[in-house]
Design an enzyme around this catalytic site. Structure first.
Site, PDB file in Angstrom:
ATOM      1  N   GLU A  62      -5.698   3.480   3.667  1.00  0.00           N
ATOM      2  CA  GLU A  62      -6.151   4.086   4.915  1.00  0.00           C
ATOM      3  C   GLU A  62      -7.618   4.517   4.854  1.00  0.00           C
ATOM      4  O   GLU A  62      -8.313   4.510   5.869  1.00  0.00           O
ATOM      5  CB  GLU A  62      -5.273   5.299   5.259  1.00  0.00           C
ATOM      6  CG  GLU A  62      -3.828   4.957   5.552  1.00  0.00           C
ATOM      7  CD  GLU A  62      -3.641   4.175   6.844  1.00  0.00           C
ATOM      8  OE1 GLU A  62      -4.618   4.040   7.616  1.00  0.00           O
ATOM      9  OE2 GLU A  62      -2.520   3.706   7.091  1.00  0.00           O
ATOM     10  N   ASP A  75       0.846  -1.196   0.000  1.00  0.00           N
ATOM     11  CA  ASP A  75       0.000   0.000   0.000  1.00  0.00           C
ATOM     12  C   ASP A  75       0.879   1.242   0.000  1.00  0.00           C
ATOM     13  O   ASP A  75       2.000   1.236   0.506  1.00  0.00           O
ATOM     14  CB  ASP A  75      -0.981  -0.001   1.174  1.00  0.00           C
ATOM     15  CG  ASP A  75      -0.394  -0.591   2.457  1.00  0.00           C
ATOM     16  OD1 ASP A  75       0.822  -0.872   2.496  1.00  0.00           O
ATOM     17  OD2 ASP A  75      -1.160  -0.780   3.407  1.00  0.00           O
TER      18      ASP A  75
END
Length: 385
Positions: free
Chosen positions: A132, A73
């Protein structure tokens, strides 16, 4: 191949340019340029129109039996860094406070190695935006990123943790991370003058009663063996001290190690909302948003294989871990594609998401080496093993 110094420099470069979900343009450009600097003989880079800040890198195998996926990520958090590091964030109010700079660096280290040492199986590296928030894993899957030769047969990913020694790998069978959902609760009553409460319907009182009853859900209404969390971190009501608030809003999160637990928690919250509405003669409207933040449930066969390898080949570097209540949208990808997520220890006294979080860079080289060893081992296994 990248040296330890190379890895540390890459991590520091990335740490200085944190960007929020779906706006990781500078990060994307850095990753693209870095991958382009590696041996291109067996390597294909794919930019994705449907998800512009994402990046896919495919390394063609010499005798492919499968395609092994690895996800890193790339987004950061809206946190103002407070580390005093010489390579601190240059983007005000944004920081890699969750260690995604470490995640990306490990993935680049793996790509650099396999670009020079052609793997036997195909390897697919997915640099994913918006972990997130904004459900980057779900967006990628729903927008058709993983189709035809770009679909892995199995997926792996790591998340760093300050709670393990630098370079330690942690994993477990079953759920590694909890599933999570956002919950907002709106209370609608009637405002009025503080001196005449009989003419109003105070939503501060109703919301406070709701909060009090919510505490009984985890304490008394669910099996204590089945872990669950309900937290309301924000309470908004009223505008001035002498006016009764006719509306209120609570914002929070719920978490559970199983999807069924999350559903149970939602149903319990709805039931309490209905009771408060009836008791206080008001409207109480709960809204739930889960998106892609499903529990990270490791696939049994692949995870056992990973753990067996680590315990046999790197026992000093491996630890069986307990599940965590943190959320991770890799859970959505694991609901569609079998795979395993694991921890990487980065040994820090400060927690994830803290403005002072500073992972130890000594974790980078061991992580690349160990994961490289596992992927190489996996490629030697026959299909179906």
């Amino acid at each position: 191949m990248l040296t330890e110094n190379d890895l540390i420099q890459i991590r520091r470069d990335l740490h200085q340019i944190p960007e929020l979900a779906l706006a990781e343009h500078e990060t994307h450009a850095y990753l693209f340029d870095k991958v382009r600097s590696f041996n291109q003989e067996h390597l294909t880079i794919r930019e994705i129109e449907e998800l512009p800040t994402a990046l896919l890198v495919r390394i063609a195998g010499s005798k492919p039996k499968r395609t092994i996926g690895y996800r890193a990520d790339i987004d950061a958090l809206p946190v103002t860094e407070d580390t005093d590091l010489p390579f601190a964030s240059t983007h005000e109010g944004r920081m890699h406070a969750c260690g995604h700079d470490m995640h990306m660096t490990v993935a680049l280290g793996l790509i650099a190695y396999f670009a020079e040492n052609q793997p036997e199986d195909n390897l697919l590296f997915f640099f994913q935006p918006a972990e997130e928030e904004e459900n980057g894993g779900l967006l990628a899957y729903e927008r058709g990123v993983f189709e035809e030769e770009w679909r892995p047969d199995e997926f792996y990913a790591l998340h760093d943790t300050p709670n393990l020694p630098a370079g330690t790998i942690g994993c477990r069978m079953g759920t590694l991370f909890a599933g999570s959902a956002e919950v907002d609760v709106d209370f609608i009553g009637k405002s009025g003058h503080a001196a005449f409460p009989q003419d109003a319907n105070d939503m501060v009182v109703a919301a406070a009663a709701f909060i009090g009853q919510i505490q009984s859900i985890v304490a008394r209404r669910i099996d204590p063996i089945r872990s669950g969390v309900i937290t309301f971190g924000r309470f908004n009501a009223g505008s001035i001290r002498n006016v009764i608030a006719g509306s209120a809003r609570l914002e929070g999160t719920i978490r559970g190690l199983e999807q069924t637990m999350l559903v149970d928690l939602m149903e319990q919250i709805k039931a309490i909302a209905q009771g408060i509405a009836k008791s206080y003669g008001c409207q109480v409207v709960p809204t739930f948003t889960q998106g892609g933040y499903l529990p990270v449930e490791n696939t049994p066969e692949l995870t056992k294989n990973f753990i067996d390898f680590m315990q046999a080949k790197h026992p000093e570097q491996f630890k069986l871990t307990e599940p965590a209540m943190t959320g991770e949208d890799f859970g959505y990808l694991l609901s569609k594609i079998p795979g395993t997520m694991f921890w990487l220890g980065v040994e820090d006294e400060h927690p994830l998401h803290a403005a002072t979080f500073s992972p130890k860079e000594e974790a980078l080289a061991p992580a690349v080496s160990t994961i490289r060893d596992f992927l190489t081992f996996r490629m030697l296994q026959e299909e179906g093993e």
